[in-house]
Enzyme design. Structure first.
Site, short mmCIF file in Angstrom:
data_model
loop_
_atom_site.label_atom_id
_atom_site.label_comp_id
_atom_site.label_asym_id
_atom_site.label_seq_id
_atom_site.Cartn_x
_atom_site.Cartn_y
_atom_site.Cartn_z
N ARG A 146 -42.07 53.56 -42.21
CA ARG A 146 -41.47 53.94 -40.91
C ARG A 146 -40.92 55.36 -40.91
O ARG A 146 -39.97 55.65 -40.18
CB ARG A 146 -40.38 52.97 -40.49
CG ARG A 146 -40.85 51.56 -40.20
CD ARG A 146 -41.33 51.41 -38.76
NE ARG A 146 -41.93 50.10 -38.57
CZ ARG A 146 -41.33 49.06 -38.01
NH1 ARG A 146 -40.11 49.17 -37.53
NH2 ARG A 146 -41.96 47.92 -37.87
N ARG A 196 -37.53 56.08 -35.07
CA ARG A 196 -36.39 56.37 -34.19
C ARG A 196 -35.25 57.14 -34.83
O ARG A 196 -34.40 57.68 -34.13
CB ARG A 196 -35.85 55.06 -33.60
CG ARG A 196 -36.76 54.48 -32.54
CD ARG A 196 -36.43 53.03 -32.28
NE ARG A 196 -36.75 52.25 -33.47
CZ ARG A 196 -36.67 50.92 -33.54
NH1 ARG A 196 -36.24 50.23 -32.51
NH2 ARG A 196 -37.00 50.28 -34.64
N ARG A 209 -41.76 59.95 -27.99
CA ARG A 209 -41.92 58.61 -27.41
C ARG A 209 -41.58 58.62 -25.93
O ARG A 209 -42.27 58.00 -25.12
CB ARG A 209 -41.06 57.60 -28.15
CG ARG A 209 -41.36 56.16 -27.73
CD ARG A 209 -40.43 55.16 -28.36
NE ARG A 209 -39.05 55.42 -28.00
CZ ARG A 209 -38.02 54.67 -28.37
NH1 ARG A 209 -38.21 53.61 -29.13
NH2 ARG A 209 -36.80 54.98 -27.99
N ASP A 238 -49.36 50.17 -34.94
CA ASP A 238 -48.56 48.97 -35.22
C ASP A 238 -49.48 47.83 -35.64
O ASP A 238 -50.63 47.77 -35.20
CB ASP A 238 -47.74 48.54 -34.00
CG ASP A 238 -46.63 47.57 -34.40
OD1 ASP A 238 -45.57 48.04 -34.82
OD2 ASP A 238 -46.84 46.35 -34.31
N TYR A 274 -46.72 36.21 -35.52
CA TYR A 274 -46.34 36.76 -34.21
C TYR A 274 -47.21 36.18 -33.10
O TYR A 274 -46.74 35.91 -31.99
CB TYR A 274 -46.45 38.29 -34.22
CG TYR A 274 -45.39 38.94 -35.06
CD1 TYR A 274 -44.13 39.24 -34.53
CD2 TYR A 274 -45.61 39.26 -36.39
CE1 TYR A 274 -43.13 39.83 -35.30
CE2 TYR A 274 -44.63 39.85 -37.18
CZ TYR A 274 -43.39 40.13 -36.62
OH TYR A 274 -42.41 40.70 -37.39
C1 LIG Z 1 -43.80 43.31 -38.78
C2 LIG Z 1 -44.35 44.68 -38.46
C3 LIG Z 1 -44.52 45.25 -37.17
N1 LIG Z 1 -45.06 46.51 -37.36
C4 LIG Z 1 -45.22 46.76 -38.69
C5 LIG Z 1 -44.82 45.62 -39.40
C6 LIG Z 1 -44.95 45.43 -40.88
C7 LIG Z 1 -43.90 46.15 -41.65
C8 LIG Z 1 -42.51 45.64 -41.45
O1 LIG Z 1 -42.24 44.50 -41.85
O2 LIG Z 1 -41.72 46.39 -40.87
C9 LIG Z 1 -45.80 47.94 -39.32
C10 LIG Z 1 -45.60 49.26 -38.70
N2 LIG Z 1 -44.95 49.57 -37.54
C11 LIG Z 1 -45.00 50.91 -37.34
C12 LIG Z 1 -45.76 51.48 -38.38
C13 LIG Z 1 -46.16 52.94 -38.39
C14 LIG Z 1 -46.22 53.62 -39.63
C15 LIG Z 1 -44.91 53.89 -40.33
O3 LIG Z 1 -44.27 54.92 -40.02
O4 LIG Z 1 -44.56 53.15 -41.27
C16 LIG Z 1 -46.11 50.47 -39.26
C17 LIG Z 1 -46.87 50.52 -40.57
C18 LIG Z 1 -44.40 51.64 -36.21
C19 LIG Z 1 -43.36 51.00 -35.41
N3 LIG Z 1 -43.34 49.71 -34.94
C20 LIG Z 1 -42.25 49.53 -34.15
C21 LIG Z 1 -41.51 50.74 -34.10
C22 LIG Z 1 -40.25 50.97 -33.30
C23 LIG Z 1 -40.66 51.11 -31.86
C24 LIG Z 1 -39.85 52.08 -31.07
O5 LIG Z 1 -40.10 53.29 -31.17
O6 LIG Z 1 -39.00 51.61 -30.31
C25 LIG Z 1 -42.21 51.67 -34.89
C26 LIG Z 1 -41.87 53.11 -35.11
C27 LIG Z 1 -41.90 48.28 -33.40
C28 LIG Z 1 -42.15 47.00 -34.05
N4 LIG Z 1 -43.33 46.60 -34.60
C29 LIG Z 1 -43.18 45.35 -35.15
C30 LIG Z 1 -41.86 44.92 -34.90
C31 LIG Z 1 -41.27 43.59 -35.35
C32 LIG Z 1 -41.24 45.93 -34.20
C33 LIG Z 1 -39.86 45.88 -33.60
C34 LIG Z 1 -38.81 46.11 -34.60
C35 LIG Z 1 -38.35 47.53 -34.52
O7 LIG Z 1 -38.08 47.96 -33.39
O8 LIG Z 1 -38.20 48.17 -35.57
C36 LIG Z 1 -44.23 44.63 -35.86
#
Ligand SMILES: Cc1c2[nH]c(c1CCC(=O)O)Cc1[nH]c(c(CCC(=O)O)c1C)Cc1[nH]c(c(CCC(=O)O)c1C)Cc1[nH]c(c(C)c1CCC(=O)O)C2
Length: 343
Positions: free
Chosen positions: A25, A29, A38, A75, A152
């Protein structure tokens, strides 16, 4: 002669005093420039499907910190979206999806080869990145593991114990098995397109692997990862694969070898000394600083980072966190971390 990129050297098995480093990540944010881009895209999903802006946010942490790897901005839930599930994100809460509760839900999904029109912007993001990244930076593509993505799709949201997915696995093993099968095959097609577009490494995120126990872990975490890895390597000889069966506990032992992954990523519950003893003989190890320390900072961050580097320097190691960096992390602490690792 061009020098092999540092991350690729670790993945090939080389031990280094200063390991390559990137953060899960790392585009996100906690960075003001991410929040700005974003907002320009509109929302998170629109950002994922806007190739120019997704490439931009992928590059932001590389410019700011000079990480050894960039991970494609996307994602794990884009696959269900491409398969025809409804997907949206509720601000401050997380993802929501239409649910799969039986054979009808499964039948309504598209086939593994019908995902590419929808995912074309992601492949374009990869192409932009492979042109624009610095020469020394490795580009990582990724997908969610079938089990984690299925949790999910079945529950329609994140759940603390993946209860709905476990319930379907027990009550309707045919539907559950067919969903895992579809996700395994679609993931192969998706990752293969990422590699054809320029991804140099792929990582498989199984965030909820730890809630599968015993034989269920082997069938639904290990087996799909093994099949994906085998097919990816058959189609792309020499492609390095990172597997992340988060919170696998003792099931981490032998996982990389069984899957034929080049690297296993570990969560914060694993002691780095234990990983050096039990995991590094088989593969490179990636991890595993507690993301909380990126919020807290200070001497504990420095000491813990050095502890991890020291514990794992006898074998191949990629420095990372044990889970994603959180929105409340202080961007300055990333500089502190890099100074502690790189000197
Ligand atoms: C379970 C999972 C998801 N997504 C992901 C996982 C597996 C890894 C982990 O366990 O964290 C993987 C993921 N999500 C994202 C990436 C991009 C690459 C990186 O920078 O790592 C990667 C590799 C961007 C993201 N994916 C998400 C964001 C935040 C969204 C935003 O900008 O509001 C980002 C940058 C949103 C997301 N996406 C997901 C959830 C549950 C959420 C909400 C939780 C949160 O808000 O942090 C599903």
């Amino acid at each position: 002669m061009t020098e092999k990129k540092k991350l690729l050297r670790s993945l090939a098995g080389e031990a280094m005093d200063v390991p390559p480093v990137w953060l899960m990540r790392q585009a996100g944010r906690y960075l003001p420039e991410y929040r700005e881009t974003r907002a320009q895209a509109g929302d998170f999903l629109s950002l994922c499907y806007n190739s120019e802006l997704a490439a931009e946010v992928t590059l932001q942490p590389i410019r700011r910190y000079g990480f050894d790897a960039a991970i494609l901005f996307a994602d794990i839930l884009l696959i269900p979206d491409a398969l025809g599930a409804d997907l949206w994100f509720v601000t401050g809460e997380g993802p929501r999806l239409s649910t799969i509760t039986g054979p009808d839900g499964l039948k309504a999904l598209k086939g593994k080869d019908d995902i590419h029109d929808h995912l074309a912007p992601v492949y374009e993001t990869v192409r932009i990145l492979s042109r624009e990244l610095p020469r020394e930076t490795t580009l990582i593509g990724f997908a969610g593991a079938p089990w984690t993505v299925a949790t999910y799709m079945i529950a329609g949201r994140g759940t603390p114990d993946q209860g709905p997915a476990h319930a379907l696995r027990e009550s309707d093993p045919d539907t559950f098995g067919a969903l895992i099968e579809l996700l395994t095959e679609a993931t192969i097609e998706y990752l293969d397109m990422q590699v054809k577009a320029g991804a140099e490494v792929v990582k498989i995120f199984d965030s909820w692997a730890g809630s599968l126990k015993g034989e269920a872990f082997d069938r639904f975490a290990l087996e799909p990862a093994k099949r994906i890895t085998a097919e990816m390597k058959r189609r792309n000889p020499g492609l390095p694969v990172i597997a992340f069966p988060r919170e696998a506990g003792d099931k981490y032992i032998g996982f990389a070898k069984a899957v034929d992954a080049d690297c296993v990523a570990i969560d914060t519950k694993v002691a780095p000394e234990w990983a050096a003893e039990h995991l590094q003989p088989d593969s490179c190890v990636q991890g595993n600083l507690d993301p909380k320390l990126m919020v807290e900072g200070g001497q504990r961050l420095i000491d813990e980072a050095r502890h991890i580097v020291d514990a794992l320097k006898g074998g191949p190691h990629i420095f990372n966190l044990g889970h994603g960096i959180t929105p409340d992390a202080d961007p300055e602490n990333v500089h502190v971390l890099l100074e502690a690792i790189r000197g």
